[in-house]
Design an enzyme around this catalytic site. Structure first.
Site, PDB file in Angstrom:
ATOM      1  N   CYS A 114     -16.738  -9.752 -16.996  1.00 43.63           N
ATOM      2  CA  CYS A 114     -15.526  -8.540 -16.108  1.00 43.63           C
ATOM      3  C   CYS A 114     -14.843  -8.793 -17.253  1.00 43.63           C
ATOM      4  CB  CYS A 114     -15.962  -9.142 -14.786  1.00 43.63           C
ATOM      5  SG  CYS A 114     -14.185  -7.472 -14.209  1.00 43.63           S
TER       6      CYS A 114
ATOM      7  N   CYS B 125     -17.114  -3.773 -12.497  1.00 47.62           N
ATOM      8  CA  CYS B 125     -17.904  -4.604 -12.472  1.00 47.62           C
ATOM      9  C   CYS B 125     -18.912  -5.214 -12.184  1.00 47.62           C
ATOM     10  CB  CYS B 125     -16.633  -6.055 -13.042  1.00 47.62           C
ATOM     11  SG  CYS B 125     -15.390  -5.756 -13.945  1.00 47.62           S
TER      12      CYS B 125
ATOM     13  N   CYS C 179       5.904   9.316   2.559  1.00 49.20           N
ATOM     14  CA  CYS C 179       6.078   7.982   1.740  1.00 49.20           C
ATOM     15  C   CYS C 179       7.807   7.791   1.887  1.00 49.20           C
ATOM     16  CB  CYS C 179       5.320   7.352   0.931  1.00 49.20           C
ATOM     17  SG  CYS C 179       3.917   7.794   0.852  1.00 49.20           S
TER      18      CYS C 179
ATOM     19  N   CYS D 239       9.607   6.593   5.292  1.00 45.31           N
ATOM     20  CA  CYS D 239       9.804   5.481   5.780  1.00 45.31           C
ATOM     21  C   CYS D 239      10.218   4.840   4.789  1.00 45.31           C
ATOM     22  CB  CYS D 239       8.605   4.934   6.206  1.00 45.31           C
ATOM     23  SG  CYS D 239       7.744   5.702   7.489  1.00 45.31           S
ATOM     24  N   HIS D 240      10.217   5.438   3.660  1.00 45.82           N
ATOM     25  CA  HIS D 240      10.590   4.431   1.771  1.00 45.82           C
ATOM     26  C   HIS D 240      11.475   4.409   1.672  1.00 45.82           C
ATOM     27  CE1 HIS D 240       6.955   1.337   3.610  1.00 45.82           C
ATOM     28  NE2 HIS D 240       6.582   2.196   4.092  1.00 45.82           N
TER      29      HIS D 240
ATOM     30  N   CYS E 292      -0.667   2.783   5.669  1.00 50.91           N
ATOM     31  CA  CYS E 292      -0.025   3.375   5.548  1.00 50.91           C
ATOM     32  C   CYS E 292      -0.361   4.776   5.592  1.00 50.91           C
ATOM     33  CB  CYS E 292       1.459   3.474   4.327  1.00 50.91           C
ATOM     34  SG  CYS E 292       2.442   1.569   4.551  1.00 50.91           S
TER      35      CYS E 292
END
Lengths: 155, 267, 103
Positions: free
Chosen positions: B68, B104, B176, B179-180, B228
């Site tokens: 791989c 792979c 997002c 909260c971030h 999330c």
């Protein structure tokens, strides 16, 4: 065969099967000989736990040190280490005062092994963690409070 | 059950959980706790399983994954995760670690990707994929995140990721960023990184996948993002879909140059 | 069959440090599943560690030990290439033995 041993066999607990495995030669007999201390692990009161460990009322000792965080983010996994600086330490037990079953683990320390063990325990809430050490037949202890922000006993 | 947890988490954005009120936030320092867990991270159990899976001939083609190519040469695992996601010429796509491993597994082993995409976290082939992730990221632990954004397709994904990050949607009209995007924000006792800064992005990107002590589970970044999206109360993203990969490119790209702590250990 | 343990043993300055991660649910017997039924207790009860043929630690666990238990301890002596063997057994009679060479 003492009383406690018979109870364990009747309940089909660890020892019973362990004994059978040993008899069948599947595991080494010295493992089967170490009987799981049911009375200690079932104890719900500090006095009962101490007496099941044979410890009575151990004296607090500065030579027993607990390593644990002051505050744990999750009670499901709280790292606890115990070091005993007392000569001829034979065993170490870790107890969590506010857990329903307070004895978490016991360790037998043979000669040549350092009296220094670390593990991780579940804590349902903020509690004192106790270390009980047996050395030269006498018992000593230390305690440390660990704050838990989220209980980890899952009921 | 899961629904209540979500509701609580969202409700707690504004409120602090009652048992926390007594503790000032400077008391909520979990550094010592986390440091003690880092040594002997139970994620190692998943890493072991992943290593075994990497070397075991499996699937309809009865092949291992040892050929791989994770971007740094066929079979090379060392340092591979630190450079992902990346553009792969053979697929003409930007792929993250999960989607590349899935590729792979399909091409080398004949395990259909659909089985993983339509599967459930921690089960079946998706569960095995997570263990493979644990194995691969362990070999980039302590390495600096080094994601090459120069390819136009990577730029495109980064921009898309940034848009998604700020896009408000769902019942709560959250993005997002809701909260971030603040320093020191907490939900209950959990500190949320400010992903709009490089340091914060690196904190988030570079600490997942992780073992979660609260439920004893190993979560990949795909799993983290999926959760999330649920926190945001939007539709669940399709596993390894472009939206999730774009967000990863955005976070990894922003976090470039910071050290990865892989796998992490989280509450 | 229980999953393998991860054991690391390293000798330094005449002391060997052993660190073990076990794969085990460590179910307390106090939790309920989504239908309200009690999930039966299932936890490791006893553990033994040996250096070559000598027991260097024996432990007893209760259900308060965390899921996927971790254990670290040290013994005097031990040299590169020595064998460290760890065995556990749980309350349902499952058991697991793994070994590692001291590094």
């Amino acid at each position: 065969m003492n009383h406690q041993r018979r109870d364990t066999l009747k309940a089909g607990g660890g020892l019973g099967i362990f004994g059978l495995l040993a008899a069948a030669g599947m595991i080494k007999p010295e493992m089967a000989e170490a009987a799981w201390n049911k009375a200690a692990f079932d104890a719900h009161k500090m006095d009962d736990a101490m007496s099941a460990l044979g410890a009575g009322k151990p004296a607090e000792s500065a030579d027993v040190q607990i390593t644990a965080p002051d505050i744990a983010e999750n009670g499901a996994v709280v790292p606890v280490g115990v070091v005993s600086n007392i000569a001829n330490t034979e065993s170490i037990a870790i107890l969590i005062e506010k857990n329903p079953a307070m004895v978490a683990a016991t360790f037998d320390i043979p000669a040549g092994t350092v009296a220094d063990v670390q593990t991780r325990v579940k804590m349902g809430q903020t509690s004192d963690v106790y270390a009980v050490v047996k050395a030269d037949g006498k018992f000593y202890m230390a305690k440390k409070e660990v704050k838990v922000t989220l209980g980890g006993c899952g009921g | 059950m899961k629904k209540t947890i979500m509701a609580v988490a969202i409700g707690a954005v504004a409120l602090t959980a009652p048992n926390m009120q007594a503790m000032a936030s400077e008391d909520l320092n979990f550094d010592a706790y986390r440091q003690m867990l880092a040594d002997g991270n139970p994620a190692e159990l998943f890493e072991m399983e992943g290593e075994e899976l990497w070397r075991t001939a499996r699937g309809p083609k009865n092949a291992t994954l040892e050929q791989c190519d994770l971007g740094v040469g066929a079979g090379v695992v060392d340092g591979a995760a630190a450079q992902l996601p990346r553009f792969f010429a053979d697929t003409g796509k930007v792929q993250d670690l999960e989607s590349r491993l899935m590729h792979c597994m399909e091409t080398l082993q004949g395990i259909p990707s659909a089985e993983i995409i339509n599967g459930k976290f921690r089960q079946g082939e998706r569960g095995k994929l997570a263990s493979l992730v644990a194995y691969v990221v362990t070999h980039s632990n302590g390495k600096k995140v080094q994601v090459d954004l120069s390819h136009p397709k990577m730029k495109e994904m980064y921009d898309m990721g940034e848009k998604v990050f700020y896009y408000r949607t769902g019942a709560m009209d959250f993005s997002c960023a809701s909260c971030h995007s603040q320093d020191g924000k907490r939900i209950r006792a959990t500190q949320l990184p400010n992903i709009t800064t490089s340091k914060g992005a690196a904190e988030g990107w570079g600490s997942w996948p992780a073992y979660r002590v609260s439920n004893s589970q190993f979560w990949t970044m795909q799993h983290r993002l999926w959760d999330c999206f649920r926190q945001q109360r939007t539709a669940e993203p399709v596993f390894a879909s472009d939206v999730t990969i774009a967000l990863s490119v955005f976070m990894a790209g922003k976090g470039n140059g910071y050290e990865a702590v892989w796998p992490g250990v989280k509450r | 069959m229980a999953n393998p343990m991860r054991i690391r043993a390293a000798a330094k300055d005449g002391v060997t440090e052993v660190r073990v991660l076990m794969s085990h649910v460590m179910e307390t017997g106090q939790r309920k599943d989504s239908s309200g039924a009690v999930i039966p207790a299932h936890f490791i009860t006893e553990l033994t560690a040996k250096h070559n043929d000598k027991v260097v630690l024996s432990a007893q666990f209760g259900p308060s030990v965390s899921t996927n238990p971790y254990l670290a301890f040290k013994f005097n002596g031990g040299a590169k290439g020595d064998k460290v063997v760890v065995s556990w057994v749980d309350n349902k009679g499952d058991s697991r033995t793994d070994e590692v060479q001291v590094a």
